[in-house]
Write a protein that holds these residues in place. Sequence first.
Motif, PDB file in Angstrom:
ATOM      1  N   VAL A   1       0.865  -1.412  -0.161  1.00 21.57           N
ATOM      2  CA  VAL A   1       0.016  -0.021  -0.154  1.00 21.57           C
ATOM      3  C   VAL A   1       0.867   1.388   0.081  1.00 21.57           C
ATOM      4  O   VAL A   1       0.615   2.333  -0.642  1.00 21.57           O
ATOM      5  CB  VAL A   1      -0.912  -0.028   1.197  1.00 21.57           C
ATOM      6  CG1 VAL A   1      -1.560   1.246   1.314  1.00 21.57           C
ATOM      7  CG2 VAL A   1      -1.931  -1.122   1.201  1.00 21.57           C
ATOM      8  N   ASP A   2       1.832   1.453   0.922  1.00 18.04           N
ATOM      9  CA  ASP A   2       2.763   2.427   0.883  1.00 18.04           C
ATOM     10  C   ASP A   2       3.388   2.767  -0.347  1.00 18.04           C
ATOM     11  O   ASP A   2       3.377   3.723  -0.807  1.00 18.04           O
ATOM     12  CB  ASP A   2       3.704   2.377   2.060  1.00 18.04           C
ATOM     13  CG  ASP A   2       3.155   2.637   3.465  1.00 18.04           C
ATOM     14  OD1 ASP A   2       2.110   3.479   3.296  1.00 18.04           O
ATOM     15  OD2 ASP A   2       3.810   2.511   4.438  1.00 18.04           O
ATOM     16  N   LEU A   3       4.159   1.707  -0.852  1.00 19.04           N
ATOM     17  CA  LEU A   3       4.796   2.019  -2.127  1.00 19.04           C
ATOM     18  C   LEU A   3       4.053   2.265  -3.275  1.00 19.04           C
ATOM     19  O   LEU A   3       4.107   3.259  -3.834  1.00 19.04           O
ATOM     20  CB  LEU A   3       5.635   0.583  -2.575  1.00 19.04           C
ATOM     21  CG  LEU A   3       6.437   0.775  -3.766  1.00 19.04           C
ATOM     22  CD1 LEU A   3       7.481   1.935  -3.805  1.00 19.04           C
ATOM     23  CD2 LEU A   3       7.149  -0.556  -4.257  1.00 19.04           C
ATOM     24  N   THR A   4       2.710   1.839  -3.236  1.00 17.60           N
ATOM     25  CA  THR A   4       1.949   2.159  -4.317  1.00 17.60           C
ATOM     26  C   THR A   4       1.501   3.506  -4.170  1.00 17.60           C
ATOM     27  O   THR A   4       1.250   4.538  -5.108  1.00 17.60           O
ATOM     28  CB  THR A   4       0.510   1.339  -4.223  1.00 17.60           C
ATOM     29  OG1 THR A   4       0.894  -0.024  -4.238  1.00 17.60           O
ATOM     30  CG2 THR A   4      -0.405   1.694  -5.390  1.00 17.60           C
ATOM     31  N   HIS A   5       1.391   4.040  -3.206  1.00 19.04           N
ATOM     32  CA  HIS A   5       0.888   5.451  -2.527  1.00 19.04           C
ATOM     33  C   HIS A   5       1.917   6.372  -3.254  1.00 19.04           C
ATOM     34  O   HIS A   5       1.645   7.343  -4.054  1.00 19.04           O
ATOM     35  CB  HIS A   5       0.790   5.484  -1.015  1.00 19.04           C
ATOM     36  CG  HIS A   5       0.638   7.070  -0.710  1.00 19.04           C
ATOM     37  ND1 HIS A   5       0.648   7.102   0.615  1.00 19.04           N
ATOM     38  CD2 HIS A   5      -0.052   8.159  -1.445  1.00 19.04           C
ATOM     39  CE1 HIS A   5       0.283   8.650   0.575  1.00 19.04           C
ATOM     40  NE2 HIS A   5       0.186   9.074  -0.458  1.00 19.04           N
ATOM     41  N   HIS A   6       3.268   5.914  -2.767  1.00 18.82           N
ATOM     42  CA  HIS A   6       4.384   6.870  -3.310  1.00 18.82           C
ATOM     43  C   HIS A   6       4.392   6.952  -5.000  1.00 18.82           C
ATOM     44  O   HIS A   6       4.728   7.914  -5.565  1.00 18.82           O
ATOM     45  CB  HIS A   6       5.577   6.600  -2.808  1.00 18.82           C
ATOM     46  CG  HIS A   6       5.581   6.649  -1.294  1.00 18.82           C
ATOM     47  ND1 HIS A   6       4.912   7.586  -0.450  1.00 18.82           N
ATOM     48  CD2 HIS A   6       6.010   5.562  -0.340  1.00 18.82           C
ATOM     49  CE1 HIS A   6       5.044   7.520   0.876  1.00 18.82           C
ATOM     50  NE2 HIS A   6       5.640   6.207   0.873  1.00 18.82           N
ATOM     51  N   VAL A   7       4.121   5.541  -5.412  1.00 23.06           N
ATOM     52  CA  VAL A   7       4.374   5.456  -6.890  1.00 23.06           C
ATOM     53  C   VAL A   7       3.413   6.265  -7.390  1.00 23.06           C
ATOM     54  O   VAL A   7       3.525   6.944  -8.631  1.00 23.06           O
ATOM     55  CB  VAL A   7       3.846   3.745  -7.020  1.00 23.06           C
ATOM     56  CG1 VAL A   7       3.282   3.602  -8.593  1.00 23.06           C
ATOM     57  CG2 VAL A   7       5.441   3.250  -6.910  1.00 23.06           C
TER      58      VAL A   7
ATOM     59  N   PHE B   1      10.095   1.712 -10.001  1.00 25.78           N
ATOM     60  CA  PHE B   1       9.083   1.128  -9.039  1.00 25.78           C
ATOM     61  C   PHE B   1       9.251  -0.115  -9.154  1.00 25.78           C
ATOM     62  O   PHE B   1       9.492  -1.046  -8.071  1.00 25.78           O
ATOM     63  CB  PHE B   1       7.635   1.299  -9.800  1.00 25.78           C
ATOM     64  CG  PHE B   1       7.062   2.680 -10.128  1.00 25.78           C
ATOM     65  CD1 PHE B   1       7.969   3.743  -9.427  1.00 25.78           C
ATOM     66  CD2 PHE B   1       6.227   2.736 -10.919  1.00 25.78           C
ATOM     67  CE1 PHE B   1       7.492   5.241  -9.556  1.00 25.78           C
ATOM     68  CE2 PHE B   1       5.851   4.203 -10.929  1.00 25.78           C
ATOM     69  CZ  PHE B   1       6.483   5.406 -10.420  1.00 25.78           C
TER      70      PHE B   1
ATOM     71  N   LEU C   1      12.481  -1.019  -7.036  1.00 28.66           N
ATOM     72  CA  LEU C   1      12.203  -0.843  -5.291  1.00 28.66           C
ATOM     73  C   LEU C   1      11.254  -2.031  -4.616  1.00 28.66           C
ATOM     74  O   LEU C   1      11.305  -2.659  -3.795  1.00 28.66           O
ATOM     75  CB  LEU C   1      11.395   0.461  -5.235  1.00 28.66           C
ATOM     76  CG  LEU C   1      12.183   1.617  -5.477  1.00 28.66           C
ATOM     77  CD1 LEU C   1      11.523   2.955  -5.288  1.00 28.66           C
ATOM     78  CD2 LEU C   1      13.221   1.831  -4.572  1.00 28.66           C
TER      79      LEU C   1
ATOM     80  N   TRP D   1      11.023  -2.761  -0.726  1.00 29.29           N
ATOM     81  CA  TRP D   1      11.014  -1.595  -0.235  1.00 29.29           C
ATOM     82  C   TRP D   1       9.871  -1.136   0.680  1.00 29.29           C
ATOM     83  O   TRP D   1       8.862  -1.632   0.848  1.00 29.29           O
ATOM     84  CB  TRP D   1      10.410  -0.419  -1.667  1.00 29.29           C
ATOM     85  CG  TRP D   1      10.773   0.878  -1.264  1.00 29.29           C
ATOM     86  CD1 TRP D   1      11.677   1.822  -1.225  1.00 29.29           C
ATOM     87  CD2 TRP D   1       9.667   1.869  -0.436  1.00 29.29           C
ATOM     88  NE1 TRP D   1      11.566   3.008  -0.710  1.00 29.29           N
ATOM     89  CE2 TRP D   1      10.256   2.945  -0.408  1.00 29.29           C
ATOM     90  CE3 TRP D   1       8.483   1.688  -0.087  1.00 29.29           C
ATOM     91  CZ2 TRP D   1       9.459   4.097   0.368  1.00 29.29           C
ATOM     92  CZ3 TRP D   1       7.525   2.502   0.623  1.00 29.29           C
ATOM     93  CH2 TRP D   1       8.328   3.858   0.634  1.00 29.29           C
TER      94      TRP D   1
ATOM     95  N   SER E   1       9.445   2.376   3.190  1.00 29.68           N
ATOM     96  CA  SER E   1       9.757   3.546   3.669  1.00 29.68           C
ATOM     97  C   SER E   1      11.194   4.121   4.046  1.00 29.68           C
ATOM     98  O   SER E   1      11.462   4.069   5.053  1.00 29.68           O
ATOM     99  CB  SER E   1       8.744   3.872   4.881  1.00 29.68           C
ATOM    100  OG  SER E   1       7.397   3.735   4.556  1.00 29.68           O
TER     101      SER E   1
END
Lengths: 232, 232
Positions: free
Chosen positions: A134-140, A217, A220, A225, A227
């Motif tokens: 979820v976090d990585l997707t958010h940043h992505v 992406f 990572l 990945w 945070s």
Amino acid sequence: MAQQTETVRRTPLSRERVLSAAVVLADESGVESLSMRKLAQQLGVVPMALYKHVANKEELLDGMVDVIVGEIDTGASGDDWKSAVRQRVLAARQILLRHPWARHVIESRTNKSAVVLEYMDAMIGMFRAGGLSVDLTHHVMHAMGSRMWGFTQEVFDDSAGAAAEIPPAMLHAMAEKYPHVMEIAMRADHDDESVVGQGCDDQFEFEFALDLLLDGFERLHEQGWTSRGRST
Amino acid sequence: MAQQTETVRRTPLSRERVLSAAVVLADESGVESLSMRKLAQQLGVVPMALYKHVANKEELLDGMVDVIVGEIDTGASGDDWKSAVRQRVLAARQILLRHPWARHVIESRTNKSAVVLEYMDAMIGMFRAGGLSVDLTHHVMHAMGSRMWGFTQEVFDDSAGAAAEIPPAMLHAMAEKYPHVMEIAMRADHDDESVVGQGCDDQFEFEFALDLLLDGFERLHEQGWTSRGRST
DNA sequence: ATTGACAAGTGTACGCCGTACACCTACCTT
DNA sequence: AAGGTAGGTGTACGGCGTACACTTGTCAAT
């Protein structure tokens, strides 16, 4: 004798008719010259009639974005997430290229309609289905920015194409003042052994940046990945 | 008796005074409400007086961009190209954050002023000094897009911060319709073990994407990138 | 000291814009 | 037949950018 109100009673307005007329008008003469009055005229109606179908001009623009976004081909594909996203974004780009004004309008909209949210939700879903956290997707998604709609903000104006019409004297002066800009502009302009032809190849530039991001992406994600640099 | 025209004869207008007053006005009340008339009033002058110093509103906006770009700290640094670019871009971001309207104005400008060209030339120079080829630098600049000015186009609106004020019933309905969007919005909102606090951390998102791009550029450069996929 | 050119600021006016508000009118329901 | 309602109309207002003709203050050359 009273003729039948008018020859045949023109087809009534509707939100859809208003919106698509607006899109046509913007396609033809640019969104900056689109006014409620001109739109009404186009539809053979008095300006205030439009307000029975859209609340105001802001909502008209929102609706126009919906029309465009609704055109994007969202045919599902069983590929890996990277190809799926790539394909979707390039499909969006095809549509956006046909409506140059949409770029500007999408960027300036502040409220997201259901149509827009659906599009974004589907794209987030692609990354999640690929296993990204979820976090990585958010940043992505943030990193994608407006590229998710298939456009880059062309800050780097195609100075190359224009170079042809600039008098040599001024060209020379510019080369002294902005040597690096010129170097790039000239190369893009008459690099005969490349595919580019006139100016630079926008599609290539877009895919270059898109792939760079997607590859980043993926890397990572593969590295698991989490945070980086933030305290747990 | 004829009093001296006015108490002390106000300081005369000048292009600089006009531009900086416009910047102040835009900072205070947004660029969309900035009009020639209000600007004139602010300066204690009749609207048409402005036209002796700027050709029209377009040129006023161009000039305002110049003021902002001129504020960017371009202190040289002896670091490697990546850090140098990173530092420059983050410096630009500091300025742009203080003038939120500038984002929109820069994007909509079509003519590039000398100030803007200088900034771009310097940034291109950084990549070239780092040894990147002309071609790679060209594509890299495109990939940077408006990030070179220190901003992302915030397509991904901070739905998280707003979530607090949405009635639970609607929140629930949205979660059913846009599950992925909500998943991200909620996580960003109350992830207590992260630094983020309220909504999501824009600065983090910006640096995340910037570093992703810079790392990508570096990798391509190290691999001796040459127009992959294009015929020789 | 006089002139006259020139830059800076003024005043008026035009055509465009978005849209509030009161109205009319055709149609549908009962 | 009555009346509500949705869709289209007409008028009007305040705001916008700016064209154009004007005054005024300043300074250089006579």
